[in-house]
Scaffold this motif. Structure first.
Motif, PDB file in Angstrom:
ATOM      1  N   ASN A  65       0.832  -1.202   0.000  1.00  0.00           N
ATOM      2  CA  ASN A  65       0.000   0.000   0.000  1.00  0.00           C
ATOM      3  C   ASN A  65       0.866   1.250   0.000  1.00  0.00           C
ATOM      4  OD1 ASN A  65      -2.267  -1.545   0.073  1.00  0.00           O
ATOM      5  ND2 ASN A  65      -2.497  -1.453   2.281  1.00  0.00           N
ATOM      6  N   SER A  66       0.333   2.277  -0.587  1.00  0.00           N
ATOM      7  CA  SER A  66       1.010   3.560  -0.598  1.00  0.00           C
ATOM      8  C   SER A  66      -0.025   4.635  -0.297  1.00  0.00           C
ATOM      9  CB  SER A  66       1.641   3.819  -1.965  1.00  0.00           C
ATOM     10  OG  SER A  66       2.156   5.119  -2.000  1.00  0.00           O
ATOM     11  N   THR A  67       0.326   5.578   0.575  1.00  0.00           N
ATOM     12  CA  THR A  67      -0.609   6.642   0.909  1.00  0.00           C
ATOM     13  C   THR A  67      -0.412   7.879   0.050  1.00  0.00           C
ATOM     14  OG1 THR A  67       0.886   7.414   2.630  1.00  0.00           O
ATOM     15  CG2 THR A  67      -0.848   5.871   3.291  1.00  0.00           C
ATOM     16  N   SER A  68       0.629   7.892  -0.771  1.00  0.00           N
ATOM     17  CA  SER A  68       0.849   9.051  -1.625  1.00  0.00           C
ATOM     18  C   SER A  68      -0.029   8.947  -2.868  1.00  0.00           C
ATOM     19  CB  SER A  68       2.325   9.153  -2.022  1.00  0.00           C
ATOM     20  OG  SER A  68       2.679   8.031  -2.778  1.00  0.00           O
ATOM     21  N   MET A  69      -0.430  10.098  -3.346  1.00  0.00           N
ATOM     22  CA  MET A  69      -1.279  10.152  -4.525  1.00  0.00           C
ATOM     23  C   MET A  69      -0.499  10.787  -5.667  1.00  0.00           C
ATOM     24  SD  MET A  69      -4.904  11.353  -2.892  1.00  0.00           S
ATOM     25  CE  MET A  69      -5.708  11.456  -4.465  1.00  0.00           C
ATOM     26  N   SER A  70      -0.694  10.273  -6.848  1.00  0.00           N
ATOM     27  CA  SER A  70      -0.065  10.894  -8.009  1.00  0.00           C
ATOM     28  C   SER A  70      -0.942  12.049  -8.484  1.00  0.00           C
ATOM     29  CB  SER A  70       0.111   9.869  -9.126  1.00  0.00           C
ATOM     30  OG  SER A  70      -1.144   9.524  -9.661  1.00  0.00           O
ATOM     31  N   ASP A  71      -0.385  12.865  -9.331  1.00  0.00           N
ATOM     32  CA  ASP A  71      -1.132  14.021  -9.839  1.00  0.00           C
ATOM     33  C   ASP A  71      -2.369  13.606 -10.622  1.00  0.00           C
ATOM     34  OD1 ASP A  71       0.685  15.660  -8.677  1.00  0.00           O
ATOM     35  OD2 ASP A  71       1.849  15.997 -10.504  1.00  0.00           O
ATOM     36  N   THR A  72      -2.369  12.410 -11.213  1.00  0.00           N
ATOM     37  CA  THR A  72      -3.522  11.986 -12.002  1.00  0.00           C
ATOM     38  C   THR A  72      -4.680  11.525 -11.134  1.00  0.00           C
ATOM     39  OG1 THR A  72      -2.645   9.746 -12.163  1.00  0.00           O
ATOM     40  CG2 THR A  72      -2.072  11.283 -13.937  1.00  0.00           C
ATOM     41  N   GLN A  73      -4.458  11.340  -9.824  1.00  0.00           N
ATOM     42  CA  GLN A  73      -5.538  10.897  -8.954  1.00  0.00           C
ATOM     43  C   GLN A  73      -6.349  12.059  -8.393  1.00  0.00           C
ATOM     44  OE1 GLN A  73      -2.998   8.489  -6.426  1.00  0.00           O
ATOM     45  NE2 GLN A  73      -4.136   6.693  -7.051  1.00  0.00           N
ATOM     46  N   TYR A  74      -5.818  13.280  -8.489  1.00  0.00           N
ATOM     47  CA  TYR A  74      -6.554  14.438  -8.021  1.00  0.00           C
ATOM     48  C   TYR A  74      -7.553  14.867  -9.079  1.00  0.00           C
ATOM     49  CZ  TYR A  74      -3.135  15.123  -4.301  1.00  0.00           C
ATOM     50  OH  TYR A  74      -2.354  14.969  -3.204  1.00  0.00           O
ATOM     51  N   LEU A  75      -8.692  15.349  -8.629  1.00  0.00           N
ATOM     52  CA  LEU A  75      -9.640  15.961  -9.557  1.00  0.00           C
ATOM     53  C   LEU A  75      -9.303  17.443  -9.609  1.00  0.00           C
ATOM     54  CD1 LEU A  75     -13.096  14.368  -8.671  1.00  0.00           C
ATOM     55  CD2 LEU A  75     -11.683  13.973 -10.670  1.00  0.00           C
ATOM     56  N   THR A  76      -8.858  17.882 -10.747  1.00  0.00           N
ATOM     57  CA  THR A  76      -8.545  19.293 -10.917  1.00  0.00           C
ATOM     58  C   THR A  76      -9.507  19.878 -11.932  1.00  0.00           C
ATOM     59  OG1 THR A  76      -6.921  18.764 -12.622  1.00  0.00           O
ATOM     60  CG2 THR A  76      -6.103  18.989 -10.366  1.00  0.00           C
ATOM     61  N   GLY A  77      -9.610  21.173 -11.877  1.00  0.00           N
ATOM     62  CA  GLY A  77     -10.514  21.820 -12.808  1.00  0.00           C
ATOM     63  C   GLY A  77     -10.218  23.294 -12.949  1.00  0.00           C
ATOM     64  N   THR A  78     -11.013  23.927 -13.778  1.00  0.00           N
ATOM     65  CA  THR A  78     -10.901  25.352 -14.033  1.00  0.00           C
ATOM     66  C   THR A  78     -12.262  25.980 -13.770  1.00  0.00           C
ATOM     67  OG1 THR A  78      -9.290  24.872 -15.751  1.00  0.00           O
ATOM     68  CG2 THR A  78     -10.261  27.073 -15.760  1.00  0.00           C
ATOM     69  N   LEU A  79     -12.250  27.101 -13.063  1.00  0.00           N
ATOM     70  CA  LEU A  79     -13.514  27.779 -12.779  1.00  0.00           C
ATOM     71  C   LEU A  79     -14.035  28.458 -14.036  1.00  0.00           C
ATOM     72  CD1 LEU A  79     -12.813  29.391  -9.295  1.00  0.00           C
ATOM     73  CD2 LEU A  79     -14.179  27.379  -9.811  1.00  0.00           C
TER      74      LEU A  79
ATOM     75  N   ALA B 187     -12.162  34.896  -2.423  1.00  0.00           N
ATOM     76  CA  ALA B 187     -12.886  34.503  -3.632  1.00  0.00           C
ATOM     77  C   ALA B 187     -11.908  34.027  -4.707  1.00  0.00           C
ATOM     78  CB  ALA B 187     -13.697  35.684  -4.151  1.00  0.00           C
ATOM     79  N   LEU B 188     -12.386  33.129  -5.536  1.00  0.00           N
ATOM     80  CA  LEU B 188     -11.588  32.611  -6.646  1.00  0.00           C
ATOM     81  C   LEU B 188     -12.169  33.152  -7.952  1.00  0.00           C
ATOM     82  CD1 LEU B 188     -11.297  28.895  -5.445  1.00  0.00           C
ATOM     83  CD2 LEU B 188      -9.638  30.733  -5.149  1.00  0.00           C
ATOM     84  N   ALA B 189     -11.285  33.593  -8.819  1.00  0.00           N
ATOM     85  CA  ALA B 189     -11.711  34.237 -10.060  1.00  0.00           C
ATOM     86  C   ALA B 189     -11.969  33.214 -11.156  1.00  0.00           C
ATOM     87  CB  ALA B 189     -10.639  35.218 -10.519  1.00  0.00           C
ATOM     88  N   GLN B 190     -12.718  33.676 -12.161  1.00  0.00           N
ATOM     89  CA  GLN B 190     -12.977  32.838 -13.332  1.00  0.00           C
ATOM     90  C   GLN B 190     -11.651  32.515 -14.017  1.00  0.00           C
ATOM     91  OE1 GLN B 190     -15.773  34.570 -16.036  1.00  0.00           O
ATOM     92  NE2 GLN B 190     -15.468  33.019 -17.587  1.00  0.00           N
ATOM     93  N   GLY B 191     -11.487  31.262 -14.454  1.00  0.00           N
ATOM     94  CA  GLY B 191     -10.274  30.832 -15.127  1.00  0.00           C
ATOM     95  C   GLY B 191      -9.200  30.315 -14.189  1.00  0.00           C
ATOM     96  N   GLU B 192      -9.419  30.402 -12.889  1.00  0.00           N
ATOM     97  CA  GLU B 192      -8.416  29.939 -11.924  1.00  0.00           C
ATOM     98  C   GLU B 192      -8.435  28.411 -11.819  1.00  0.00           C
ATOM     99  OE1 GLU B 192      -6.837  31.276  -7.553  1.00  0.00           O
ATOM    100  OE2 GLU B 192      -8.468  32.344  -8.502  1.00  0.00           O
TER     101      GLU B 192
END
Length: 131
Positions: A52-66, A100-105
């Motif tokens: 088992n590994s507790t580290s997450m790779s970048d592909t496991q995160y859900l990322t997005g753009t506002l 606040a987070l801006a559009q496109g962030e």
């Protein structure tokens, strides 16, 4: 009973012998299984932490753009582009009280609850950690 069995002749003796052998093998298999099951459970428990590994790779995160800005108490919109998913849009709210987070962030989706994505600013390695 042994006398009765030895008096049988021909295919009937073979049939009863085969059925008895099958029952004997099934009982032997059950006993061996019950004896080995705790041993296998112990081996799995000993070796499981190494796999088992507790580290997450970048592909496991859900990322997005506002696509719409998000402010405290107001709902915006996020288009999820990470985590190996197709592009999806969700209503977005701030995960914690934050500016606040801006559009496109770029944001990371912390949780999706009842169809609403709770987002946080995506921190990159080169960004100032005291923001």
């Amino acid at each position: 009973m042994v006398t009765w069995f030895t008096q049988l002749n021909g295919p009937l003796q073979w049939l009863f012998g085969a059925v008895g052998l099958i029952i004997l093998l099934a009982c032997l298999w059950a006993v061996i299984t019950l004896l080995l099951l705790p041993v296998l459970a112990l081996v799995q428990r000993l070796f499981a932490p190494a796999e088992n590994s507790t580290s997450m790779s970048d592909t496991q995160y859900l990322t997005g753009t506002l696509t719409l800005p998000v402010a405290d108490g107001h709902t915006g919109e996020v288009m999820i582009t990470g985590g190996g998913r197709a592009r999806q849009t969700y209503p977005a709210k701030l995960w914690a009280t934050a500016p606040a987070l801006a559009q496109g962030e770029s944001v990371v989706v912390v949780e999706i609850r009842q169809g609403v994505a709770y987002v946080e600013r995506l921190r990159t390695a080169d960004a100032n950690p005291h923001q």
